[in-house]
Each structure stands twice: as structure tokens, then as C-alpha cells.
Design a protein around this motif. Structure first.
Motif, short mmCIF file in Angstrom:
data_model
loop_
_atom_site.label_atom_id
_atom_site.label_comp_id
_atom_site.label_asym_id
_atom_site.label_seq_id
_atom_site.Cartn_x
_atom_site.Cartn_y
_atom_site.Cartn_z
N GLY A 156 3.26 -11.57 3.51
CA GLY A 156 1.81 -11.61 3.39
C GLY A 156 1.12 -10.33 3.82
O GLY A 156 -0.10 -10.23 3.72
N LEU A 157 1.90 -9.35 4.29
CA LEU A 157 1.24 -8.14 4.79
C LEU A 157 0.66 -7.29 3.66
O LEU A 157 -0.35 -6.62 3.84
N ALA A 158 1.29 -7.34 2.49
CA ALA A 158 0.78 -6.54 1.36
C ALA A 158 -0.67 -6.93 1.06
O ALA A 158 -1.55 -6.07 0.91
N LYS A 159 -0.90 -8.23 1.00
CA LYS A 159 -2.26 -8.67 0.67
C LYS A 159 -3.21 -8.42 1.84
O LYS A 159 -4.40 -8.13 1.64
N ALA A 160 -2.69 -8.54 3.05
CA ALA A 160 -3.53 -8.27 4.22
C ALA A 160 -4.00 -6.81 4.21
O ALA A 160 -5.17 -6.51 4.48
N ILE A 161 -3.10 -5.91 3.88
CA ILE A 161 -3.44 -4.47 3.80
C ILE A 161 -4.42 -4.24 2.66
O ILE A 161 -5.43 -3.54 2.80
N GLY A 162 -4.14 -4.85 1.52
CA GLY A 162 -5.02 -4.69 0.36
C GLY A 162 -6.42 -5.23 0.61
O GLY A 162 -7.42 -4.63 0.21
N GLU A 163 -6.48 -6.36 1.31
CA GLU A 163 -7.79 -6.95 1.63
C GLU A 163 -8.61 -6.00 2.51
O GLU A 163 -9.80 -5.81 2.29
N MET A 164 -7.93 -5.40 3.49
CA MET A 164 -8.64 -4.50 4.40
C MET A 164 -9.22 -3.29 3.65
O MET A 164 -10.25 -2.74 4.04
N CYS A 165 -8.53 -2.90 2.56
CA CYS A 165 -9.00 -1.74 1.79
C CYS A 165 -9.81 -2.16 0.55
O CYS A 165 -10.05 -1.32 -0.32
N ARG A 166 -10.14 -3.43 0.49
CA ARG A 166 -10.97 -3.97 -0.59
C ARG A 166 -10.35 -3.82 -1.99
O ARG A 166 -11.06 -3.54 -2.97
N CYS A 167 -9.08 -4.02 -2.08
CA CYS A 167 -8.40 -4.04 -3.39
C CYS A 167 -8.55 -5.46 -3.95
O CYS A 167 -7.58 -6.23 -4.02
N VAL A 168 -9.74 -5.80 -4.35
CA VAL A 168 -10.07 -7.20 -4.62
C VAL A 168 -9.41 -7.75 -5.89
O VAL A 168 -9.33 -8.97 -6.06
N PHE A 169 -8.97 -6.90 -6.78
CA PHE A 169 -8.31 -7.40 -7.99
C PHE A 169 -6.80 -7.22 -7.95
O PHE A 169 -6.14 -7.22 -8.98
N ALA A 170 -6.29 -7.07 -6.74
CA ALA A 170 -4.83 -6.89 -6.60
C ALA A 170 -4.22 -8.12 -5.96
O ALA A 170 -4.85 -8.81 -5.16
N THR A 171 -2.97 -8.40 -6.33
CA THR A 171 -2.17 -9.34 -5.56
C THR A 171 -1.05 -8.52 -4.93
O THR A 171 -1.07 -7.29 -5.02
N GLY A 172 -0.11 -9.19 -4.26
CA GLY A 172 0.94 -8.38 -3.64
C GLY A 172 1.94 -9.21 -2.89
O GLY A 172 1.74 -10.40 -2.65
N CYS A 173 3.05 -8.58 -2.53
CA CYS A 173 4.06 -9.26 -1.73
C CYS A 173 4.84 -8.20 -0.95
O CYS A 173 4.67 -7.00 -1.16
N ASP A 174 5.69 -8.69 -0.05
CA ASP A 174 6.44 -7.78 0.81
C ASP A 174 7.88 -7.65 0.33
O ASP A 174 8.50 -8.63 -0.08
N ILE A 175 8.39 -6.45 0.40
CA ILE A 175 9.77 -6.15 -0.01
C ILE A 175 10.56 -5.80 1.24
O ILE A 175 10.16 -4.91 1.99
N LYS A 176 11.67 -6.45 1.45
CA LYS A 176 12.46 -6.22 2.67
C LYS A 176 13.83 -5.64 2.32
O LYS A 176 14.58 -6.25 1.54
N ALA A 177 14.16 -4.52 2.86
CA ALA A 177 15.50 -3.94 2.63
C ALA A 177 15.81 -2.90 3.70
O ALA A 177 16.30 -1.82 3.38
N PHE A 178 15.53 -3.24 4.96
CA PHE A 178 15.74 -2.28 6.05
C PHE A 178 15.15 -0.91 5.65
O PHE A 178 14.08 -0.86 5.05
N CYS A 179 15.90 0.15 5.95
CA CYS A 179 15.35 1.50 5.71
C CYS A 179 15.18 1.82 4.23
O CYS A 179 14.52 2.79 3.89
N VAL A 180 15.84 1.07 3.35
CA VAL A 180 15.74 1.39 1.92
C VAL A 180 14.51 0.72 1.30
O VAL A 180 14.24 0.88 0.11
#
Lengths: 107, 485
Positions: free
Chosen positions: B235-259
Motif C-alpha cells: 500500500g505504500l505506492a498509493k500512499a506516496i502517490g496520494e501525498m503527491c496528488r497523483c489522483v488518477f494513478a493506482t499502484g502497488c508495491d514490488i518486493k525483491a530485496f535489493c533488486v
């Protein structure tokens, strides 16, 4: 050398003693290899892990030293370590490890 | 076809000496010996000016080219850059007082209290920032009395927030028995959100696009946002986008350690190529846990504690604009599960295989970006020079391929590599801090291409013994625009 690896070495020593134990180190970076070697011989220099103040005086070799190379089947050695022979400064590593083994003998 | 390009990027650093004590390593060791260790740590922290003048930090934000570090004598912390600016072409180095205010702006659950006496200073700092001065700073007016802050710290598991040695606020837990919502975890997550938002705000400015033009955000930070039932749920992708007012964006988090950043870029490229999304942001915030990770080595050598900054990165992937370097879709190298674990097989998978696929040799790539950890941070702590070892491995592959002689490896490293300049923030050094430099150098015609090679240590999570890695190549845009926009 992280505390987990230090704990493994310490447990091995507790279980089987130091007499028949040799540590073979694989780090390609000479400084990393040196710190690791000194940790298992003279103790953790950062005094943070299980080997802090513990001088095990274990004989240490690097995987890229000729003594180790001769003891490993050549095809396996080539597959697992041959590439790192090209990458690492084997001369410097050899010098560092010989010096550490000499220090163990002298002290 | 919708050929994708990386149109813009941002690289930011946030100087947070007051949070070094909360890095994973320092916090564990301070707990063991609080009276002796904490003052020693504090005595080795840098001022903001020292962090700004530090040559690798100037490279990170784009004021210096990485090659410039080859001409600066080490230790770099003893050779500050004269007239260094906190602002650079890719981003900025933000001071702690501005970041504390920005954290409060990012706080949607009243997790963070700021001291009434400190608040005017924090608000004023943020008001003068070009990216935030027009934002509603109303949240900063909800400051509380110092006595209430101290009471929550003493009685309710809240964590004190320090700035210049004084308590200026605290972070609360949000559940009495939920480890995923305890104060330390929420603080880590809020810092990742805030630094990610700072990177995104710079990206929008650098790319000269409106926030509402972004349609997908992929977050590749190293946090684990969630509660007791879904630790790391996201949920952090959308939290970051919301803070920057990317109102027409959706998003999700990608996990892969350093990669993580490279996986996120690969997915962004695929989604733009398919036409599903047009403007995708890949963003990564900083990692609190890694602050002061190698502090023991730094103290032992009486050096300043160099891991006093959070990193943040953001990239904009769009359809071909006819200018920005193209991402070669046949250039992706991956480390398959069955590839084998030897260093040679990993690097062959990531470098040689994709180059052969493209009909290229190792020496055909002008610049390689590998794991770009600043060696001054790691060598002093006995962890070696990570980029140098990786460059030597690529050079060794060139020897095996008959492209160069073994005696030429050092020259290969100098010409095709670079000194590490990134803070050791896990996913942040993952080759991509060179993207800004590479895009500019390709546009200027100084280099024709660059390959990005990142590696990860999946075994750290104790679910597999595997390593990981991913790579891609960007090259000069021939200038033909593709359709689809």
C-alpha cells in the motif's frame, strides 16, 4: 564477519574442538578476507560478536591458495572457484594469509 | 508499437543524524550499553553541511559525475567539495528539520506528535522549500506540549524524536500488542513514505509533468507496511502517490530485496509496452533500518558515521518520446532459479547471456552500473569494495570471452566502471543511481549505451538459499517516435 557466522564457528569449536578444524575463506576482496581470517584466529576486532575476545587460533586458508586448490578435485574447483581466480588478487591474498598463519605460530 | 523509455529520474538524500540511533544495528547495540555507546555515536555524527559537502553525496544528486571521485583523494570525508549545493539536477539533500515537518505532512493517523516549541522552526523550514511551500501545512499546527510528549514516551511505548540532541516530538504505536504497528515499525514505514514522496515530487518537477498525468506507481522501497494479519501487505505506492496528488494513478508495491527497483522498472517497461499504462512511476523511499549499519567499523577508525542519510529514487517510464534513451527489450538478463549459485554463473546470466542475445560483446557496453555502494562506508567496516569486485567479475568474463587479456582487467574497470557513490540503503545502490548520469551522457552523445546490473540476497529472509539478480541496457534513441500516446 557477521555475528551469525561467528556463532557457527564458535559452536563448531565447542562441538569438535580446534585440533582438526581448518577454516577456508572465500571472500574475493583481500580486506574482507583478512578481517574474516583474523576474526577466527585472534577474535572479533569489532568486539561485537560471539568471537569478541575469543582467540581460537584456527589455521586459516583462502580458497584461492595453492594448498587448498591441490586438495580439491580439479573439475569441481574450476567450476566453483576458477572464475574467482581471475577476479581476485591471489598474490595479495596469499601474502595476507601466510602472514596470519605465521602470526598464529609465533604467538 | 509503444516502445518504452525512462524519461526522467530523481535521486534524493535526506540527512537524518537524529535517527541514526534507531538504525537496526545501532539500536540493538545501544540497548546493550546505553551509557557508553550513545554519546560516542553522537560525537561521530556529521553536520548537514558536512553531509552536503561529502563528494559521493554530490555525485548522487548529480552535481558531480561518478568519475570525478577517481580524482579525489580518499578518505573522501576529509576532502569536502567546495561551494557544494544541497540541490542538484536529479534532486536534493534535505536537512532533518525539513524532513521532520514533511513526515508530519505524511502522517494520516496522528502517529507522530511534534513539540509546540519546535514546531515554528520545523514549519518555517518547510515553508521555504520550493516543492512544499504551496502545500497545505495545516497538520503542522497541531503541535503538543512537551510534557504530553514525555508522558507518552514514558508510559505508552512512544519513541522520542531527536533533532540536534533535543526531543522535538515522538512516534506512537497504533496497537498495544501488534508488533507490525509498534512505534518503531510505523516510524520506519512513515520515513519510507516521506522520502519516497520527496523523490516523486522531484521526479514530477524534473519531468515537467503534472501529478495527475501519472497512471501507475510501483513502489520498490524495503519497508513492510501492514498489520498483524498481513505484515508486508503493501500500500505504500498509493500512499506516496496520494501525498503527491497523483489522483488518477493506482499502484502497488514490488518486493525483491535489493533488486526491487530493477524488477519494478522491468514491470513498468512491460506495462507501457503493452499499452495498459502510459506514464508509470517507479519510486523507492529510504530505509531507517540501515542507518548506521556499519557504525562499528567507522567508530573503530574514528571516522564520522557515514550512514546518516536516507536515499530516495524515482523514475518515469513512458512511451518513446524520441529523445530519451531507449530501454532494449531484448536486453533483460535474469538469474534463473536453476542457474546455479557460483559467482560466474550469476554474472553470466546477468551480463553475458543478454549481450549475446543482442549480438554484443562485453566491451561493446560503454558503462556498467553495478551495486554502487560507497566503498568508504563498507571497506572501513570489513565488508569490502562491492562495486569493484563486481566490475572485476565483469572484466573476468571479458577475459574468458577472449575480449581482453587478464592484465587488462584494471583498465577495463576504470573505463567501463565507476567508484561506488550510493548510501548503503539496500535497494538504493542497486545500479539505478547511475540512471540520471547515464541518460544525460547518452543524450549528450558521450556514451552510446549503459547496462544496469543489480543483485539481491534472497537468503537473508531465510526462505531460500537463492541469490537473485536482474539487468537491462539503455541506449541512444534513434529519434523515431512510436505511436500510442
Amino acid at each position: 564477519m557477521d555475528t551469525e557466522k561467528q556463532a557457527i564457528i564458535k559452536k563448531l569449536v565447542d562441538d569438535v574442538g580446534t585440533e582438526d578444524l581448518v577454516v577456508v575463506i572465500g571472500a574475493a576482496d583481500p580486506e574482507v578476507a583478512q578481517v574474516t581470517a583474523e576474526t577466527v584466529t585472534f577474535g572479533d576486532p569489532s568486539f561485537a560478536g560471539p568471537l569478541a575476545g575469543v582467540s581460537l587460533r584456527l589455521p586459516v586458508y583462502h580458497i584461492l591458495e595453492p594448498e587448498v586448490k591441490e586438495a580439491v578435485p580439479q573439475d569441481m574447483y574450476q567450476e566453483q572457484a576458477g572464475f574467482m581466480e581471475l577476479v581476485a588478487n591471489t598474490q595479495e591474498i596469499g601474502k595476507i594469509f601466510k602472514e596470519i598463519r605465521d602470526r598464529i605460530r609465533e604467538t | 508499437m509503444y516502445d518504452p523509455v525512462i524519461k526522467a529520474c530523481s535521486h534524493v538524500l535526506i540527512h537524518v543524524p537524529g535517527f541514526v540511533r534507531y538504525g537496526s544495528k545501532p539500536s540493538r547495540e545501544i540497548e546493550d550499553s546505553p551509557t557508553s555507546l550513545l554519546p560516542t555515536i553522537e560525537a561521530h555524527l556529521r553536520t548537514f553541511e558536512q553531509a552536503v559537502e561529502y563528494p559521493p553525496n554530490q555525485v548522487f544528486i548529480g552535481n558531480l559525475h561518478p568519475d570525478h571521485l577517481n580524482s579525489i583523494e580518499q578518505p573522501w570525508y576529509r576532502h569536502p567539495v567546495a561551494n557544494a549545493s544541497r540541490c542538484g539536477p536529479y534532486g536534493e539533500i534535505m536537512p532533518e528539520e525539513e524532513f521532520l515537518g514533511l513526515m508530519k505532512l505524511a502522517d494520516d493517523f496522528d502517529l507522530m506528535w511534534l513539540d509546540k516549541e519546535a514546531m515554528p522552526m520545523l514549519k518555517e523550514a518547510l515553508q521555504s522549500h520550493s516543492l512544499w511551500k504551496n502545500t497545505d501545512l495545516g497538520k503542522l499546527d497541531t503541535a503538543v506540549e512537551n510534557t504530553r510528549i514525555r508522558d507518552r514516551i514514558q508510559n505508552d511505548g512512544s519513541i522520542p524524536l531527536y533533532h540536534r540532541g533535543c526531543i522535538v516530538g515522538c512516534m506512537h504505536r497504533h496497537h498495544e500488542k501488534d508488533d507490525a504497528l509498534k512505534a518503531a515499525v510505523l516510524m520506519e514505514n512513515l520515513m519510507a513514505k516521506t522520502s519516497g514522496a520527496l523523490a516523486l515530487a522531484h521526479l514530477l518537477q524534473n519531468a515537467d509533468i503534472r501529478a495527475d498525468e501519472v497512471d501507475l506507481i510501483l513502489n520498490c522501497s524495503e519497508e513492510a507496511v501492514g498489520d498483524r494479519y498481513n505484515r508486508g501487505g503493501g500500500g505504500l505506492a498509493k500512499a506516496i502517490g496520494e501525498m503527491c496528488r497523483c489522483v488518477f494513478a493506482t499502484g502497488c508495491d514490488i518486493k525483491a530485496f535489493c533488486v526491487g527497483p530493477i524488477y519494478a522498472l522491468v514491470q513498468a517497461v512491460g506495462l507501457v509496452k503493452s499499452g495498459l499504462f502510459k506514464r508509470i512511476v517507479v519510486v523507492g523511499g529510504g530505509s531507517l533500518a540501515k542507518l548506521g549499519m556499519k557504525f562499528r567499523g567507522h567508530l573503530a577508525k574514528d571516522m564520522p558515521i557515514l550512514e546518516d542519510v536516507l536515499g530516495g529514487l524515482a523514475f518515469l517510464v513512458v512511451v518513446n518520446d524520441g529523445e530519451s534513451p531507449l530501454i532494449r527489450l531484448d536486453s533483460f538478463g535474469k538469474h534463473d532459479i536453476g542457474s546455479g549459485s557460483s559467482q560466474q554463473s550469476i554474472m553470466e546470466s546477468l551480463v553475458v547471456k543478454p549481450l549475446h542475445r543482442m549480438g554484443k560483446k562485453i566491451t561493446d557496453v560503454d558503462r556498467y552500473a553495478v551495486e554502487l555502494q560507497n566503498p568508504e562506508v563498507t571497506v572501513s567496516a570489513g565488508s569490502g569494495n562491492v562495486p569493484l569486485t563486481n566490475y572485476r567479475m565483469i572484466g573476468a568474463l571479458a577475459v574468458l570471452g577472449g575480449e581482453i587479456q587478464s592484465g587488462e582487467i584494471d583498465r577495463f574497470v576504470l573505463e567501463h566502471g565507476m567508484p561506488g557513490f550510493s548510501p548503503t540503503q539496500g535497494h538504493i545502490p542497486a545500479a539505478v543511481p547511475f540512471l540520471g548520469h547515464a541518460i544525460d551522457a547518452i543524450k549528450r552523445g558521450e556514451i552510446k549505451n549503459a547496462m544496469f546490473v543489480a543483485r539481491g540476497s534472497l537468503f537473508l529472509g531465510r526462505m531460500t538459499q537463492l541469490s537473485d539478480g536482474l539487468s537491462f541496457l539503455i541506449e541512444k534513441n534513434p529519434g523515431k517516435k512510436s505511436g500510442g500516446d
